[in-house]
Design a protein around this motif. Structure first.
Motif, PDB file in Angstrom:
ATOM      1  N   PRO A 151       0.839  -1.206   0.000  1.00 16.31           N
ATOM      2  CA  PRO A 151       0.000   0.000   0.000  1.00 16.31           C
ATOM      3  C   PRO A 151       0.873   1.254   0.000  1.00 16.31           C
ATOM      4  CG  PRO A 151      -0.134  -1.150   2.113  1.00 16.31           C
ATOM      5  CD  PRO A 151       0.710  -1.982   1.204  1.00 16.31           C
ATOM      6  N   PRO A 152       0.379   2.333  -0.605  1.00 18.89           N
ATOM      7  CA  PRO A 152       1.170   3.568  -0.648  1.00 18.89           C
ATOM      8  C   PRO A 152       1.483   4.050   0.770  1.00 18.89           C
ATOM      9  CG  PRO A 152      -1.013   3.866  -1.634  1.00 18.89           C
ATOM     10  CD  PRO A 152      -0.899   2.468  -1.204  1.00 18.89           C
ATOM     11  N   GLN A 153       2.677   4.564   0.913  1.00 22.32           N
ATOM     12  CA  GLN A 153       3.101   5.047   2.220  1.00 22.32           C
ATOM     13  C   GLN A 153       3.608   6.477   2.081  1.00 22.32           C
ATOM     14  OE1 GLN A 153       5.893   2.234   3.804  1.00 22.32           O
ATOM     15  NE2 GLN A 153       4.450   0.529   3.621  1.00 22.32           N
ATOM     16  N   PHE A 154       3.409   7.218   3.112  1.00 24.38           N
ATOM     17  CA  PHE A 154       3.842   8.607   3.135  1.00 24.38           C
ATOM     18  C   PHE A 154       5.180   8.687   3.837  1.00 24.38           C
ATOM     19  CE2 PHE A 154       3.899  12.722   5.322  1.00 24.38           C
ATOM     20  CZ  PHE A 154       3.873  13.544   4.198  1.00 24.38           C
ATOM     21  N   LEU A 155       6.159   9.253   3.163  1.00 28.59           N
ATOM     22  CA  LEU A 155       7.460   9.423   3.780  1.00 28.59           C
ATOM     23  C   LEU A 155       7.630  10.886   4.194  1.00 28.59           C
ATOM     24  CD1 LEU A 155       9.749   7.369   1.354  1.00 28.59           C
ATOM     25  CD2 LEU A 155       9.132   6.800   3.699  1.00 28.59           C
ATOM     26  N   ASP A 156       8.010  11.080   5.380  1.00 31.68           N
ATOM     27  CA  ASP A 156       8.255  12.441   5.879  1.00 31.68           C
ATOM     28  C   ASP A 156       9.721  12.770   5.599  1.00 31.68           C
ATOM     29  OD1 ASP A 156       8.048  14.838   7.084  1.00 31.68           O
ATOM     30  OD2 ASP A 156       7.857  14.027   9.122  1.00 31.68           O
ATOM     31  N   LYS A 157       9.958  13.784   4.768  1.00 30.53           N
ATOM     32  CA  LYS A 157      11.333  14.133   4.413  1.00 30.53           C
ATOM     33  C   LYS A 157      11.893  15.221   5.342  1.00 30.53           C
ATOM     34  CE  LYS A 157      11.104  12.705  -0.325  1.00 30.53           C
ATOM     35  NZ  LYS A 157      11.421  12.953  -1.680  1.00 30.53           N
ATOM     36  N   LYS A 158      11.125  15.704   6.220  1.00 32.65           N
ATOM     37  CA  LYS A 158      11.595  16.724   7.153  1.00 32.65           C
ATOM     38  C   LYS A 158      12.403  16.065   8.254  1.00 32.65           C
ATOM     39  CE  LYS A 158       7.746  19.779   6.714  1.00 32.65           C
ATOM     40  NZ  LYS A 158       6.681  20.418   7.399  1.00 32.65           N
TER      41      LYS A 158
END
Length: 159
Positions: A151-158
């Motif tokens: 499933p699509p996952q959100f990566l936090d680049k901060k």
């Protein structure tokens, strides 16, 4: 004189019926051997039934002919029993043989019916097992396909 030839035809008909019953007894024994095998050959079983059916048809034909001829000579036989004692005794003996074989066939048929029921029960059980196996395999493949899709996952680049 014509009645005497009719009586000979009756005796011949009874002989043929005995032979047909003997053939049915043989076919029933073959059925028993087929059905007793661990894996019954259903094609051989079906062929056996078809062959036995031909003998049964022959017996029905002989019975019909016997009845027709017997009605023609019944009065002559009843009126002159002394003249036809030997022929009447032959017919009685043949009818006794027919009865004996008929009883043996009934016993064989009952035994074969029970064996056939067991074979068909085994076949149904195997079919259920195959269906259950197919269902499990289908479910497994469905589950495996869903596992490939992440499933699509959100990566936090901060940071």
């Amino acid at each position: 004189m014509q009645e005497n030839s009719y009586i000979q035809v009756l005796i011949q008909s009874l002989h043929q019926k005995v032979e047909a019953l003997d053939s049915i007894i043989e076919k029933n024994q073959e059925q028993y051997e087929i059905l007793s095998a661990e894996e019954a050959d259903m094609d051989a079983f079906e062929k056996n039934i078809d062959e036995k059916s031909q003998y049964i048809d022959k017996i029905v034909f002989l019975d019909d002919g016997f009845e027709e001829i017997y009605t023609r000579v019944k009065e002559e036989l009843d009126g002159n029993r002394a003249a036809y004692t030997e022929e009447i005794q032959k017919m009685k003996d043949l009818i006794s043989m027919i009865t004996e074989r008929s009883m043996k066939i009934q016993v064989q048929e009952q035994r074969n019916k029970e064996l056939a029921g067991m074979q068909f029960s085994k076949a149904r059980k195997k079919i259920r097992q195959v269906k259950a196996g197919n269902k499990a395999a289908t479910q497994y493949y469905k589950n495996m396909q869903q596992m490939d899709a992440i499933p699509p996952q959100f990566l936090d680049k901060k940071k």
